[in-house]
Scaffold this motif. Structure first.
Motif, PDB file in Angstrom:
ATOM      1  N   GLY A   1       0.783  -1.228   0.000  1.00 35.06           N
ATOM      2  CA  GLY A   1       0.000   0.000   0.000  1.00 35.06           C
ATOM      3  C   GLY A   1       0.810   1.270   0.000  1.00 35.06           C
ATOM      4  N   CYS A   2       2.096   1.218  -0.327  1.00 34.93           N
ATOM      5  CA  CYS A   2       2.860   2.464  -0.246  1.00 34.93           C
ATOM      6  C   CYS A   2       3.739   2.704  -1.465  1.00 34.93           C
TER       7      CYS A   2
ATOM      8  N   ASN B   1      -8.205  -2.328  -5.252  1.00 31.96           N
ATOM      9  CA  ASN B   1      -7.903  -1.451  -4.135  1.00 31.96           C
ATOM     10  C   ASN B   1      -9.110  -0.595  -3.800  1.00 31.96           C
TER      11      ASN B   1
ATOM     12  N   PHE C   1      -9.842   2.883  -1.623  1.00 28.85           N
ATOM     13  CA  PHE C   1      -9.207   4.015  -0.958  1.00 28.85           C
ATOM     14  C   PHE C   1     -10.260   4.816  -0.193  1.00 28.85           C
TER      15      PHE C   1
ATOM     16  N   THR D   1      -7.020  -4.736  -1.410  1.00 29.37           N
ATOM     17  CA  THR D   1      -6.217  -3.917  -0.508  1.00 29.37           C
ATOM     18  C   THR D   1      -6.970  -2.667  -0.111  1.00 29.37           C
TER      19      THR D   1
ATOM     20  N   THR E   1      -6.544   1.038   1.240  1.00 29.95           N
ATOM     21  CA  THR E   1      -5.543   2.093   1.352  1.00 29.95           C
ATOM     22  C   THR E   1      -6.204   3.372   1.849  1.00 29.95           C
TER      23      THR E   1
ATOM     24  N   ASN F   1      -3.526   0.677   5.067  1.00 29.90           N
ATOM     25  CA  ASN F   1      -3.624   1.942   5.797  1.00 29.90           C
ATOM     26  C   ASN F   1      -5.047   2.111   6.301  1.00 29.90           C
TER      27      ASN F   1
END
Length: 406
Positions: A16-17, A138, A140, A163, A165, A190
């Protein structure tokens, strides 16, 4: 931040980065809600027609509730490359209950982006139109934003990873079931994920991972099995109950090892060194709890691992006459493989030594295959007063000072 009419989708790895190069340019198709809530009415969309897999369905300033998107209306539902909420206050609904928010086959794509201070909600089934292709999806959520998924998911075995984020919160609502055949699992890279519904992790082949900067909690339930594991990494937090976000509440997060999987498909829940187990208490004797149920007919095992250097983070108030159950690991085929917590804190104060709490670990009787669980408790003694907080096998004892304010 508003998105331009043409912009680039970026992918993100499981940690995630590290942002990957651009994947594909997508055209924004903004929901206007000019005449109704109907998905199929062209004038409700900035491009004059509902989105397709080449469009992002974009939601800017919220419109009146009567004109917010209803995806019902025949056909597969809302098909797009992704959904982008640039402001809070949106609800995507399905009044019929038979359609789906479908994402196109774009690998390494952020398929839902939710920004703005406040809450956005997708009250419809989520799915993917990838025909078994490999896709890393993902979600967010930005600072101050909460995205609620109150519908079920319908991802297939071709969808390989999911994921979370961004610093905001993702909530799986109480009546929602997040079930997916994700070959590489689910990662909280995150922010916070609160599972208040059901999280069918038995379909994942690898792990649910909580990375550095991520928090996983909630008051729901999750199955675990099929060579499956939870892994709370260094810097990650597991916090049953409300977790201090979106309707903070004391509650239980329940893990059940799924039966019927392969005999070798044991389940493991691991707190790695440097991770945190965060628990809320109240002065009525209630606390967040993590429970494990290994009931089943096969020989699969469920193991709880607490590595050395794990932090126990307690918050709230203390009733010095109560017993608090924090972790319960019991039943057939359960194994406890743990160390003592490295640090214990109460309302943000690290206790060195554990002058307010003494942690003890009590094994549960061996099961029918020769292994056993654990009872972890928190005891708070002081002259004339004691409180016992049990972690289902771990016992934490501390000196009580009456009801202590958080």
């Amino acid at each position: 931040m508003k998105l331009s009419s043409i912009h680039i989708l970026f992918g993100v790895g499981l940690i995630g980065c590290i942002w990957a190069p651009s994947v594909v340019a997508q055209t924004d198709n903004e929901w206007l809600g000019n005449t109704s809530a109907a998905r199929g009415t062209g004038s409700n969309w900035s491009l004059g027609a509902q989105p397709n897999t080449g469009n992002l369905a974009v939601f800017n300033n919220p419109v009146d509730s009567a004109f917010q998107l209803d995806i019902a209306g025949g056909g597969p539902g809302l098909v797009s490359a992704g959904v982008v909420f640039n402001e809070a206050g949106w609800v995507i609904s399905d009044s019929v209950g038979s359609d789906t928010v479908i994402f196109g086959a774009v690998n390494n794509a952020t398929v839902i982006s939710s920004s703005g201070v406040g809450v956005n909600e997708i009250a419809a089934t989520l799915g993917a139109n990838n025909s078994g292709a490999t896709s890393n999806y993902n979600i967010f959520t930005g600072a101050g934003n909460t995205l609620v998924l109150s519908g079920d998911t319908a991802f297939d075995s071709g969808d390989t990873a999911f994921t979370k984020t961004g610093s905001g919160t993702l909530v799986i609502a109480p009546d929602a079931n997040f079930a997916a055949g994700l070959a590489d699992g689910f990662t909280v890279a995150n922010g916070t994920v609160l599972v208040n519904g059901t999280f069918d992790a038995s379909l994942f082949n690898y792990a649910v991972t909580v990375g550095n900067g991520g928090t996983l909690g909630g008051t729901g339930s999750s199955s675990i099995g099929n060579q499956f594991a939870y892994d709370i990494e260094s810097g990650g937090v597991f916090s049953p109950g409300g977790g201090g976000a979106f309707g903070d509440s004391i509650g239980s997060f329940d893990i059940a090892r799924s039966s019927g999987g392969p005999a070798s498909g044991d389940g493991v829940f691991t707190f790695e060194s440097g991770s945190t187990f965060r628990v809320d208490l109240d002065d009525l004797g209630n606390s967040d709890t993590l429970t494990f149920d290994a009931a089943g007919t096969d020989a699969q095992e469920l193991t709880l691992v607490i590595e050395s250097g794990v932090d126990l983070d307690l918050w709230g108030t203390v009733d010095t006459s109560a017993t608090y159950d924090l972790i319960t690991l019991a039943g057939p085929e359960t194994i406890y493989d743990g160390s003592a917590f490295g640090t214990v804190s109460f309302n943000g104060e690290v206790l060195t030594p554990f002058d307010d709490f003494v942690v003890t670990y009590t094994p549960i009787a061996e099961t029918d295959i020769g292994v056993g669980g654990v009872q972890i408790q928190v005891l708070v003694p002081e002259p004339g007063a004691m409180v016992l907080v049990s972690l289902g096998g771990l016992v934490l004892v501390g000196r009580g000072r009456g009801a202590r304010e958080g």
